[in-house]
Write an enzyme that holds these catalytic residues in place. Structure first.
Site, PDB file in Angstrom:
ATOM      1  N   GLU A 103     -22.225 -10.900  27.139  1.00  0.00           N
ATOM      2  CA  GLU A 103     -21.084  -9.997  26.956  1.00  0.00           C
ATOM      3  C   GLU A 103     -20.196 -10.465  25.813  1.00  0.00           C
ATOM      4  O   GLU A 103     -19.580  -9.657  25.120  1.00  0.00           O
ATOM      5  CB  GLU A 103     -20.267  -9.905  28.258  1.00  0.00           C
ATOM      6  CG  GLU A 103     -19.117  -8.915  28.205  1.00  0.00           C
ATOM      7  CD  GLU A 103     -17.854  -9.468  27.572  1.00  0.00           C
ATOM      8  OE1 GLU A 103     -17.124  -8.683  26.931  1.00  0.00           O
ATOM      9  OE2 GLU A 103     -17.588 -10.678  27.709  1.00  0.00           O
ATOM     10  N   ASP A 149     -22.428 -14.823  30.843  1.00  0.00           N
ATOM     11  CA  ASP A 149     -22.389 -15.834  29.790  1.00  0.00           C
ATOM     12  C   ASP A 149     -21.057 -16.560  29.701  1.00  0.00           C
ATOM     13  O   ASP A 149     -20.011 -16.055  30.120  1.00  0.00           O
ATOM     14  CB  ASP A 149     -22.730 -15.215  28.432  1.00  0.00           C
ATOM     15  CG  ASP A 149     -21.822 -14.048  28.067  1.00  0.00           C
ATOM     16  OD1 ASP A 149     -21.447 -13.276  28.973  1.00  0.00           O
ATOM     17  OD2 ASP A 149     -21.487 -13.899  26.876  1.00  0.00           O
TER      18      ASP A 149
END
Length: 435
Positions: free
Chosen positions: A170, A104
């Site tokens: 994350e 991400d």
């Protein structure tokens, strides 16, 4: 006696043959990785130009899944919402390991001026934002794609099995308090039918020069808690504060009280603690004291006992200040990641692999790092080891370089070669039981 000598000689020949086969296979894998370096750069630049926020990594996941399928691997998608997982079975018996990369990006508007800089816009928790790979997860994905490709080329001689884990979110959930990232992948059963003997991860790091790697035995990165404090008072005219209860002043008093608490009540010499407010929202008009104020921030700790103690003291400070002012305060704390702790025995085993990969002079022992990583969720389930990969170009002082999460974070792409080589060496040595 002669028969014994012949048997011993045959054993030596067989052992030498096995060692030679392992060396050839290892050489095959590392040669494949070197040949793949232009692809790593291409993948990273493509991902950098098309970043996606947590749990929205659909394009990224498709790129990863398509690549893994092209290697002949069976792929699972949608793990932890948008995660991708595949397992490589080597041609020889051996241990099981997991290699993890996060996918991400961040709600950050890029200011690097790169020709492949992101211009992506999105919505994050109700606010329009720019989106950027300001933490380097684009590099992590490219590195693990390259390592997977290298290991597949040597799979017939590879001992054991490797799980490739491409993890979403994350950086945290779209909504505070939700289960996300590594924890959600575990909840979805990622290790149910495949329990690794060890899990490995890495992070590109602006605080180290390119070509180097950093590690630490034991606690490495802090636990991360996201806290929110809702302070309620009584609305009144700004010219007559005595007619109401000012939640802004009360919120400021509580925040200052927490800083005094950490400075005077917590032994930060033995276990560092950081408590920071990142948001303070209240009111809509210059001459109206509002009913309510909201503070949002983060708590970083390395010791679970210290964490619980600090939260209890925070709650008591909030309650006491609120009671004294005639208002109220409600504290909520959501743990986004436990502390990342490198198992000492595993660290001792892995360090020689890092030295083989980049040279002993380029392996640096790290201090405690107060940033957090939900890789710890995996490492709390099975033994884990996490290391940093220097990403700041030579000639730039890492101490003054824009840090990870900065809109000016600039990754030297040589870090792709360093990181992929280090991860491949760690994986190969562990699977081959080379201490």
């Amino acid at each position: 006696m002669r028969r014994t000598h012949r048997l011993f000689a045959a054993l030596l020949v067989a052992t030498a043959s096995l060692a030679s086969a392992d060396a050839r296979a290892q050489n095959t894998a590392f040669t494949a990785l070197e040949q793949a370096q232009p692809s790593l750069v291409q993948w990273r630049r493509d991902l950098h130009q098309h970043p996606e926020l947590g749990e929205q990594e659909t394009r990224t996941a498709k790129l990863v899944a398509d690549h893994l399928r092209s290697l002949g691997l069976t792929v699972r998608t949608g793990v932890g919402k948008t995660g991708v997982v595949a397992v490589l079975k080597g041609g020889k018996p051996g241990p099981r390991i997991a290699l993890r990369a996060d996918m991400d990006a961040l709600p950050v508007t890029e200011q690097t001026g790169l020709p492949f800089a992101s211009t992506v816009k999105a919505d994050y928790r109700g606010q329009p934002v720019g989106v950027m790979h300001a933490c380097g997860h684009d590099a992590h994905v490219a590195i693990l794609m390259g390592v997977a490709q290298a290991l597949v080329t040597a799979k017939d001689e590879l001992p054991g099995e490797v799980m490739f884990v491409f993890q979403p979110a994350e950086e945290g959930p779209p909504v505070a308090g939700e289960v996300f990232g590594a924890a959600l992948m575990l909840k979805d059963g990622i290790f149910k039918d495949f329990t690794p003997d060890a899990v490995f991860g890495l992070h590109v790091w602006a605080g180290l020069p390119v070509g180097s790697v950093g590690y630490r035995s034991g606690p490495l990165m802090a636990a991360a808690d996201e806290w929110s404090l809702v302070v309620k008072g009584k609305q009144t005219h700004g010219s007559r504060p005595w007619d109401g209860v000012d939640p802004i002043t009360l919120g400021a008093q509580i925040l200052l009280g927490t800083q005094s608490m950490i400075a005077r009540q917590v032994n930060i010499a033995t276990s560092p603690v950081v408590l920071t407010a990142g948001q303070f929202q209240a009111g809509v008009r210059f001459n109206i004291i509002p009913d309510e104020a909201t503070l949002v921030g983060t708590l970083r700790t390395f010791d679970p006992t210290v964490r619980e103690d600090v939260i209890a003291r925070f709650r008591r400070i909030a309650d006491d200040y609120a009671h004294a002012s005639g208002g109220s305060a409600e504290l909520k704390v959501a743990n986004n990641a436990p502390a990342t702790i490198n198992q000492p025995a595993l660290t001792q085993r892995v360090r020689p692999s890092l030295e083989r990969a980049v040279g002993a002079a380029n392996v640096v022992e790290m201090p405690l790092v107060t940033v957090a990583e939900d890789f710890s969720q995996f490492a709390n389930t099975v033994p884990g080891f996490y290391f940093f990969v220097g990403s700041t170009s030579k000639g730039i002082d890492p101490a003054t370089a824009p840090i990870n999460h900065s809109p000016q974070f600039l990754l030297d792409e040589q870090a792709l070669q360093t990181g992929s080589r280090a991860m491949l060496q760690v994986a190969w040595d562990y699977l081959s039981a080379t201490p």
